[in-house]
Design a protein around this motif. Structure first.
Motif, PDB file in Angstrom:
ATOM      1  N   LYS A 117       0.817  -1.223   0.000  1.00 38.29           N
ATOM      2  CA  LYS A 117       0.000   0.000   0.000  1.00 38.29           C
ATOM      3  C   LYS A 117       0.850   1.272   0.000  1.00 38.29           C
ATOM      4  O   LYS A 117       0.388   2.318  -0.446  1.00 38.29           O
ATOM      5  N   ASP A 118       2.093   1.163   0.444  1.00 38.58           N
ATOM      6  CA  ASP A 118       2.990   2.325   0.404  1.00 38.58           C
ATOM      7  C   ASP A 118       3.345   2.712  -1.023  1.00 38.58           C
ATOM      8  O   ASP A 118       3.867   3.797  -1.258  1.00 38.58           O
ATOM      9  N   ARG A 119       3.068   1.836  -1.977  1.00 42.68           N
ATOM     10  CA  ARG A 119       3.401   2.086  -3.389  1.00 42.68           C
ATOM     11  C   ARG A 119       2.250   2.679  -4.190  1.00 42.68           C
ATOM     12  O   ARG A 119       2.430   3.022  -5.357  1.00 42.68           O
ATOM     13  N   ILE A 120       1.070   2.786  -3.601  1.00 42.65           N
ATOM     14  CA  ILE A 120      -0.127   3.235  -4.342  1.00 42.65           C
ATOM     15  C   ILE A 120       0.123   4.552  -5.058  1.00 42.65           C
ATOM     16  O   ILE A 120      -0.190   4.691  -6.240  1.00 42.65           O
ATOM     17  N   SER A 121       0.693   5.521  -4.368  1.00 35.16           N
ATOM     18  CA  SER A 121       0.886   6.841  -4.983  1.00 35.16           C
ATOM     19  C   SER A 121       1.801   6.775  -6.210  1.00 35.16           C
ATOM     20  O   SER A 121       1.663   7.570  -7.137  1.00 35.16           O
ATOM     21  N   LEU A 122       2.710   5.801  -6.240  1.00 33.31           N
ATOM     22  CA  LEU A 122       3.609   5.652  -7.384  1.00 33.31           C
ATOM     23  C   LEU A 122       2.934   4.950  -8.563  1.00 33.31           C
ATOM     24  O   LEU A 122       3.382   5.064  -9.701  1.00 33.31           O
ATOM     25  N   LEU A 123       1.867   4.223  -8.289  1.00 27.23           N
ATOM     26  CA  LEU A 123       1.239   3.368  -9.295  1.00 27.23           C
ATOM     27  C   LEU A 123      -0.081   3.895  -9.854  1.00 27.23           C
ATOM     28  O   LEU A 123      -0.441   3.574 -10.980  1.00 27.23           O
ATOM     29  N   VAL A 129      -6.686  -0.092 -13.641  1.00 30.59           N
ATOM     30  CA  VAL A 129      -7.609  -0.778 -12.718  1.00 30.59           C
ATOM     31  C   VAL A 129      -7.609  -0.156 -11.322  1.00 30.59           C
ATOM     32  O   VAL A 129      -8.483  -0.473 -10.521  1.00 30.59           O
ATOM     33  N   LEU A 130      -6.646   0.717 -11.032  1.00 32.38           N
ATOM     34  CA  LEU A 130      -6.621   1.389  -9.731  1.00 32.38           C
ATOM     35  C   LEU A 130      -7.340   2.741  -9.765  1.00 32.38           C
ATOM     36  O   LEU A 130      -7.766   3.242  -8.721  1.00 32.38           O
ATOM     37  N   GLN A 131      -7.461   3.305 -10.938  1.00 27.86           N
ATOM     38  CA  GLN A 131      -7.987   4.668 -11.049  1.00 27.86           C
ATOM     39  C   GLN A 131      -9.446   4.742 -10.626  1.00 27.86           C
ATOM     40  O   GLN A 131     -10.257   3.899 -10.970  1.00 27.86           O
ATOM     41  N   GLY A 132      -9.736   5.763  -9.822  1.00 28.77           N
ATOM     42  CA  GLY A 132     -11.091   6.000  -9.357  1.00 28.77           C
ATOM     43  C   GLY A 132     -11.514   5.103  -8.208  1.00 28.77           C
ATOM     44  O   GLY A 132     -12.680   5.097  -7.818  1.00 28.77           O
TER      45      GLY A 132
END
Length: 184
Positions: A117-123, A129-132
């Motif tokens: 979850k620490d990588r979310i901002s990078l991805l 599939v993560l957008q929105g």
């Protein structure tokens, strides 16, 4: 006993796992250490379409992307001596899962939710599939996808290890297996 057309040592290696776990980075290192060609399936499709995956999803659609993904993986998984990184959703397709498990050595790169979850901002910007999605929705997706990665030949937990350590572990485990099975 199953008779293989390709020896264990010649089989291609496939990396699966959730997006952002390091399949491409680790795959490139393993390929270099084993003197093999590296193929990133998503990058190959992006090259063909001349746009990033997020734009392919928006302009052409996920269905078209998944069809091309299946065709490309089916072809390259039958080649010898490759190291292949699959997109995080590729194993959702049963045909892809089966062709990889039958023709390649499949490594599941696992990372805990706490570390991932620490990588979310990078991805988030590059992964359609993560957008929105809220963090809760992303967490649900993370755990749902763990089920599809359950079919593999070897699981490597990457928590608290750098990519070099993970790549070295994989290469050493392969060499040990080849030695154990008397593969030249």
């Amino acid at each position: 006993m199953v008779q293989r057309e390709v020896s264990l040592k010649e089989m291609s290696i496939v990396f699966i796992g959730f997006m952002g776990v390091g399949k491409t980075t680790i795959g490139k290192l393993v390929a270099k250490k084993l003197y093999r060609d590296f193929i990133d399936i998503d990058a190959e499709i992006e090259k063909e379409y001349g746009m990033p995956t997020s734009q392919i999803f928006n302009k052409i659609g996920e269905k078209a992307f998944r069809e091309r993904e299946k065709s490309l993986i089916t072809t390259v998984s039958k080649q010898k001596m490759k190291v292949i990184s699959l997109g995080g959703g590729a194993f959702l397709q049963e045909e892809i899962k089966q062709v990889c498990l039958e023709n390649c050595l499949v490594f599941f790169l696992d990372l805990s939710w706490e570390n991932w979850k620490d990588r979310i901002s990078l991805l988030i910007d590059s992964r359609p599939v993560l957008q929105g999605k809220s963090q809760t929705e992303i967490e649900d997706l993370f755990y749902k996808r763990q089920e599809i990665y359950a079919d593999h030949h070897s699981k490597v937990t990457t928590d608290n290890q750098n990519v070099e350590e993970v790549a070295d572990y994989i290469v050493e485990s392969l060499k040990l297996a080849w030695e154990l099975y008397g593969v030249k």
